[in-house]
Design an enzyme around this catalytic site. Structure first.
Site, PDB file in Angstrom:
ATOM      1  N   ASP A   1      -6.193  -0.088   4.596  1.00  0.00           N
ATOM      2  CA  ASP A   1      -7.591  -0.460   4.835  1.00  0.00           C
ATOM      3  C   ASP A   1      -8.208  -0.951   3.515  1.00  0.00           C
ATOM      4  O   ASP A   1      -8.126  -0.255   2.499  1.00  0.00           O
ATOM      5  CB  ASP A   1      -8.327   0.793   5.348  1.00  0.00           C
ATOM      6  CG  ASP A   1      -9.743   0.508   5.801  1.00  0.00           C
ATOM      7  OD1 ASP A   1     -10.016  -0.625   6.246  1.00  0.00           O
ATOM      8  OD2 ASP A   1     -10.578   1.445   5.733  1.00  0.00           O
TER       9      ASP A   1
ATOM     10  N   ASN B   1     -12.939   0.033  13.442  1.00  0.00           N
ATOM     11  CA  ASN B   1     -12.673   1.025  12.394  1.00  0.00           C
ATOM     12  C   ASN B   1     -13.667   2.181  12.442  1.00  0.00           C
ATOM     13  O   ASN B   1     -14.882   1.950  12.450  1.00  0.00           O
ATOM     14  CB  ASN B   1     -12.814   0.359  11.019  1.00  0.00           C
ATOM     15  CG  ASN B   1     -11.687  -0.596  10.701  1.00  0.00           C
ATOM     16  OD1 ASN B   1     -10.901  -0.964  11.570  1.00  0.00           O
ATOM     17  ND2 ASN B   1     -11.615  -1.011   9.458  1.00  0.00           N
TER      18      ASN B   1
HETATM   19  P1  13P Z   1     -17.319   3.934   9.057  1.00  0.00           P
HETATM   20  O1  13P Z   1     -17.113   4.863   7.896  1.00  0.00           O
HETATM   21  O2  13P Z   1     -18.698   3.415   9.135  1.00  0.00           O
HETATM   22  O3  13P Z   1     -16.820   4.511  10.326  1.00  0.00           O
HETATM   23  O4  13P Z   1     -16.425   2.627   8.765  1.00  0.00           O
HETATM   24  C1  13P Z   1     -15.049   2.753   8.646  1.00  0.00           C
HETATM   25  C2  13P Z   1     -14.447   1.479   8.187  1.00  0.00           C
HETATM   26  O5  13P Z   1     -14.900   0.400   8.498  1.00  0.00           O
HETATM   27  C3  13P Z   1     -13.241   1.562   7.341  1.00  0.00           C
HETATM   28  O6  13P Z   1     -12.806   0.318   6.920  1.00  0.00           O
END
Ligand code: 13P
Length: 283
Positions: free
Chosen positions: A81, A229
């Site tokens: 990520d 996500n």
């Molecule tokens: P949140 O922390 O808002 O759920 O977002 C997670 C995210 O987009 C990780 O890339």
């Protein structure tokens, strides 16, 4: 089973649902995500950020996720990520990741394209798909006026160019979404999402989905979002549960008794998201 995210997101795109991409940092969070995916018979991405790698170590974390993925009956992809640089991408490829995001969205457009092309060349040689990002996804704490907010959003024409020039497999969009909890009701720009969807053929990704109301998530999925996500809501469930257990049993010293209820609390959050995204029964 451990799979590439490409097959998961193409099926989601074809059949009009979204696959959940849930962030992990440790054993307990990973247990919760996989237990939820198994209970809902849903495909899932377990994603790891550079911060998670720093915290837990890539060798530990990739083995935890991959051990689960190999045991699971549902398809599981392990995803980087917001990959901050080429070195982190290569490290994750070496440790068997089946999905990569290289986030070069802070760079000027041409440099973003060049960075993604470089990663696509390396990752595709190993059969691993690549997510790019265009536009900047703010932190929830950042308060910006509307004209400035629009400047950070994904431009539909540039999105089409980035995908064509870089060869990326998925695109993360900025349409008013933000990481962390929102202050007030988020206001997603669905006209922009539709314009992007009309110009871009690869699956689209929504970051910062914690705290977005259910009806807006359903609309986003209907307009072509195929990967969603979630991090903050899982963290919140974890720490709230730990606080509650320790408040109720201040003498408790067994970490297993403190952490087990938190796994169940996180699993409940992930299961609810899977139902909302429409991916239950798709695994
Ligand atoms: P949140 O922390 O808002 O759920 O977002 C997670 C995210 O987009 C990780 O890339």
């Amino acid at each position: 089973m451990l799979v590439s995210s490409k097959e998961l997101l193409l099926d989601a795109q074809k059949n009009g649902y979204a696959v959940g991409a849930f962030n992990t940092n440790n054993l307990e969070i990973t247990h919760a995500i996989i237990a939820a995916a198994e209970a809902q018979r849903a495909p899932v991405l377990v994603q790891v950020s550079a911060g998670a790698i720093k915290y837990a170590g890539i060798d530990f974390l990739s083995l935890i996720v991959q051990t689960h993925a190999h045991r699971a009956r549902v398809p599981v992809a392990i995803h980087l990520d917001h990959g901050p640089d080429f070195e982190t991408v290569m490290l994750c490829l070496r440790f068997g990741f089946t999905s990569i995001m290289r986030d070069a969205s802070k760079l000027p457009f041409e440099q973003n394209v060049a960075e993604i092309r470089k990663v696509v060349e390396a990752a595709h040689a190993l059969g691993v798909p690549v997510e790019a990002e265009l536009g900047r996804i703010a932190g929830a704490e950042e308060h910006v006026v509307v004209s400035e907010r629009e400047k950070t959003m994904t431009d539909p024409d540039e999105a089409a160019q980035l995908v064509d020039l870089s060869g990326c497999d998925f695109l993360a969009v900025s349409i008013g979404n933000a990481h962390g909890f929102y202050k007030g009701e988020p206001d997603l720009d669905f006209d922009r999402l539709k314009a992007i969807r009309d110009k871009v053929s690869v699956p689209l990704v929504l970051h910062g989905a914690s705290g977005i109301p259910d009806h807006q998530i359903r609309t986003a999925v209907g307009l072509g979002i195929c990967k969603i996500n979630i991090d903050t809501e899982i963290r919140h469930a974890f720490t709230q549960s730990v606080r509650q257990t320790l408040a109720e049993k201040p003498e408790e010293i067994d970490p297993r008794k403190v952490l087990s209820p938190s796994i169940a609390a996180m699993q409940a959050v992930v299961e609810r998201k899977i139902e909302l995204f429409g991916s239950q029964g798709k695994g």
